[in-house]
Design an enzyme around this catalytic site. Structure first.
Site, PDB file in Angstrom:
ATOM      1  N   VAL A 137       0.832  -1.205   0.000  1.00  9.79           N
ATOM      2  CA  VAL A 137       0.000   0.000   0.000  1.00  9.79           C
ATOM      3  C   VAL A 137       0.867   1.255   0.000  1.00  9.79           C
ATOM      4  O   VAL A 137       1.751   1.416   0.840  1.00  9.79           O
ATOM      5  CB  VAL A 137      -0.950   0.001   1.216  1.00  9.79           C
ATOM      6  CG1 VAL A 137      -1.906   1.198   1.127  1.00  9.79           C
ATOM      7  CG2 VAL A 137      -1.727  -1.299   1.297  1.00  9.79           C
ATOM      8  N   SER A 138       0.591   2.151  -0.936  1.00 11.99           N
ATOM      9  CA  SER A 138       1.381   3.368  -1.113  1.00 11.99           C
ATOM     10  C   SER A 138       0.531   4.609  -0.872  1.00 11.99           C
ATOM     11  O   SER A 138      -0.656   4.633  -1.199  1.00 11.99           O
ATOM     12  CB  SER A 138       1.945   3.405  -2.540  1.00 11.99           C
ATOM     13  OG  SER A 138       2.521   4.659  -2.824  1.00 11.99           O
ATOM     14  N   PRO A 139       1.136   5.692  -0.361  1.00 11.95           N
ATOM     15  CA  PRO A 139       0.434   6.970  -0.227  1.00 11.95           C
ATOM     16  C   PRO A 139       0.534   7.820  -1.492  1.00 11.95           C
ATOM     17  O   PRO A 139      -0.092   8.881  -1.572  1.00 11.95           O
ATOM     18  CB  PRO A 139       1.174   7.642   0.919  1.00 11.95           C
ATOM     19  CG  PRO A 139       2.587   7.184   0.743  1.00 11.95           C
ATOM     20  CD  PRO A 139       2.490   5.756   0.230  1.00 11.95           C
TER      21      PRO A 139
END
Length: 576
Positions: A137-139
């Site tokens: 999961v990436s911002p």
């Protein structure tokens, strides 16, 4: 590392000293627009019918679980929230210490409850924005694009014309600082709404189970009844390629493994064999502490397994959250299907394709033990390797700024006036290495406002988002500088200000420091090391080198340390 240890220890001591009775309530809700999946092709390898169960959230977890802690008088004293997103808004080019998006969310929440004028870490209200199953999961919600063309990267390999280093994710802001603010503020605002709606009481038994598990060659019984085993630690080639949040230099490859790290033992084991696992229960809440980064679907499967066991034991509507990266670090944990794809997260899964199944099996055992009030069987704890640790970072020998100068003296001063919300202040000081004193619960800088009676009030420190402290060292005689920047917020009180710098210098001689013998030891060690051809001799030299480094460090630390400070001239902050 000692600064981290000291900070954690002081936090525990302070928390215990401030114990009080109170209550816990919880709430949760979906937050959109704050994360994306950085390995979507891997996620799609999971069974379609399983993915359909999460169609409302998609390929990342959107749910934030929040605990509100309140004193008996009703005053809110803190929160803990779990939301799935990496702290990689600040990209690999960043050289500043930063709490990233979760740290910024905590900063905003504590300012909200403690008051705008309360300095970071000084208020009574504490806000923790914790990590959970954030493995894939990436911002960086703009997604991955090719730096040379601006076009989207190849969806399967995350490369641009075969080059992974050109494929970098960014956004949602114009730069990493704005992106950190946006993603952090989204978490803060969502958590604030959950606090206001936190009405489900958390009450009941408080208990935990902890165990050590050898994760290599572990026998695992799958749901089908098939018996499989985990593997010695190994990493795939794609590990070296990195991710779109931080690409490496190797090309992305699939279905191939590099050398087994499980057999690498010099100077000590490169990866953990025995890992700590624990689960905590507070009423209907279960916190699963895992020693790595679970991907979205891997985390969903683990949570579902714990929910199933809790439900079977009569727990109604249990809440289960994953506390990621706890106790030790074993890389990533992916599903069996994702492992076959061998993207970065899969290539960083140490114990083979059945790693997740092994973790689920052991956490189901721990959960049953906890709910049946049964002691958990544990293997021996891993060996203490602290005496074998080495650092390639040389100690600070001494600090120098040349003749005719003073430590803390201004090298480049401020202007006479600035506009709030528009300008930023820059000042440079002659300084010393910040490793001399890491200012635990202190600060390397202050922004002070002049009061009517001539006294000064500190408005900002180095922990504030609007300030930056950059130390730069010279290769000539240890000369160094501290550059301090204050980006003046629009709501800053108008008036007269100054910026001050605080540091600690180290002189060359002092105490019982023996320069000649220390240099002799170091040169002797490295001469011996360069001549080593035998691994066994190298291993012995590691122990010898460790004792030398410790003695030299001790002697240098006994050198004279002197605190210093200096301030800029006074400047005026006015409105537009």
């Amino acid at each position: 590392m000692s600064a981290y240890v000291e900070g954690v220890a002081q936090s525990l001591i302070r928390a215990y000293a401030n114990l009080q009775s109170g209550s816990i309530t919880t709430s949760n809700g979906l937050l959109f627009g704050a994360n994306i999946n950085r390995s979507p092709s891997s996620y799609l390898l999971n069974p379609e019918n399983e993915r359909e169960q999460y169609v409302d959230e998609g390929d990342t977890d959107k749910n934030m679980l929040l605990l509100k802690l309140a004193a008996d008088d009703g005053a809110n004293v803190g929160i803990i929230s779990w939301f799935s997103v990496h702290g990689t808004s600040m990209n690999a080019s960043n050289l500043l210490l930063s709490g990233d998006n979760k740290g910024y969310a905590s900063y905003l929440m504590e300012k909200h409850y403690n008051g705008h004028d309360t300095l970071p870490g000084q208020g009574k209200f504490v806000a923790a924005f914790a990590s959970t199953n954030l493995g894939d999961v990436s911002p960086n919600t703009k997604g991955a694009k090719c730096m040379d063309t601006g076009l989207p990267c190849d969806g399967l390999t995350s490369t641009c014309n075969g080059r992974n280093e050109l494929c970098i994710a960014s956004g949602p802001g114009k730069d990493m600082f704005e992106s950190t603010e946006i993603i952090g503020r989204k978490q803060f605002e969502h958590a604030l709404s959950l606090i206001q709606n936190a009405s489900i009481p958390v009450r009941g038994d408080v208990a935990f189970r902890h165990t050590y598990v050898d994760m290599t060659h572990r026998e695992v019984t799958l749901d089908s009844g098939e018996i499989v085993h985990t593997c010695p630690a190994a990493m795939g080639y794609s590990f070296a390629a990195g991710t779109t949040d931080g690409p490496g230099q190797a090309k992305s490859r699939a279905n191939n493994l590099s050398a087994s790290e499980g057999t690498a033992k010099v100077p000590y084991a490169w990866d953990p064999t025995t890992v700590p696992l624990s689960i905590f229960r507070i009423g209907q809440l279960f916190i699963v502490s895992v020693p790595g980064e679970f991907t979205t679907m891997a985390g969903r499967r683990l949570r579902s397994a714990v929910v199933q066991i809790a439900t079977e034991h009569g727990i109604e509507n249990p809440f289960v959250t994953i506390a990621g990266l706890a106790n030790t670090y074993t890389g990533y944990i992916v599903t069996h299907e994702e492992y076959i794809g061998q993207r970065y997260e899969a290539a960083s899964t140490l114990y083979g394709p059945h790693t997740l199944s092994a973790y689920i099996q052991e956490f189901k055992r721990l959960t049953r033990d906890l709910l049946n009030d049964k002691a958990s069987v544990s293997e021996a704890a891993p060996p203490d390797l602290s005496k074998y640790q080495m650092s390639l970072l040389p100690p600070v020998v001494f600090d120098s700024i040349g003749f005719g100068r003073k430590f803390g003296q201004v090298s480049m001063d401020v202007s006479n006036e600035y506009i709030a919300g528009l300008d930023h202040v820059i000042v440079q000081f002659y300084s010393a290495n910040p490793r001399n004193n890491q200012k635990i619960e202190g600060t390397f800088l202050t922004v002070d406002k002049l009061n009517a009676d001539g006294s000064w009030t500190t408005k900002c420190v180095d922990g504030d988002w609007c300030t930056k402290y950059v130390w730069s060292g010279s290769k000539i005689l240890g000369t160094s500088y501290a550059d301090i920047t204050w980006e003046i917020p629009s709501d800053t009180d108008l008036g007269q200000y100054r910026i001050c710098h605080y540091g600690t210098r180290k002189s060359l001689f002092g105490g019982t420091f023996d320069l000649v013998s220390s240099i002799s030891d170091i040169l002797g060690y490295y001469t011996g090391l360069s001549a080593v051809l035998d691994i066994g001799i190298l291993s012995e030299l590691v122990g010898v080198a460790s004792s030398i480094v410790k003695r030299v460090s001790h002697n240098w630390l006994n050198s004279r340390l002197t605190d210093f400070e200096g301030c800029s001239k006074t400047f005026h902050v006015k409105s537009r």
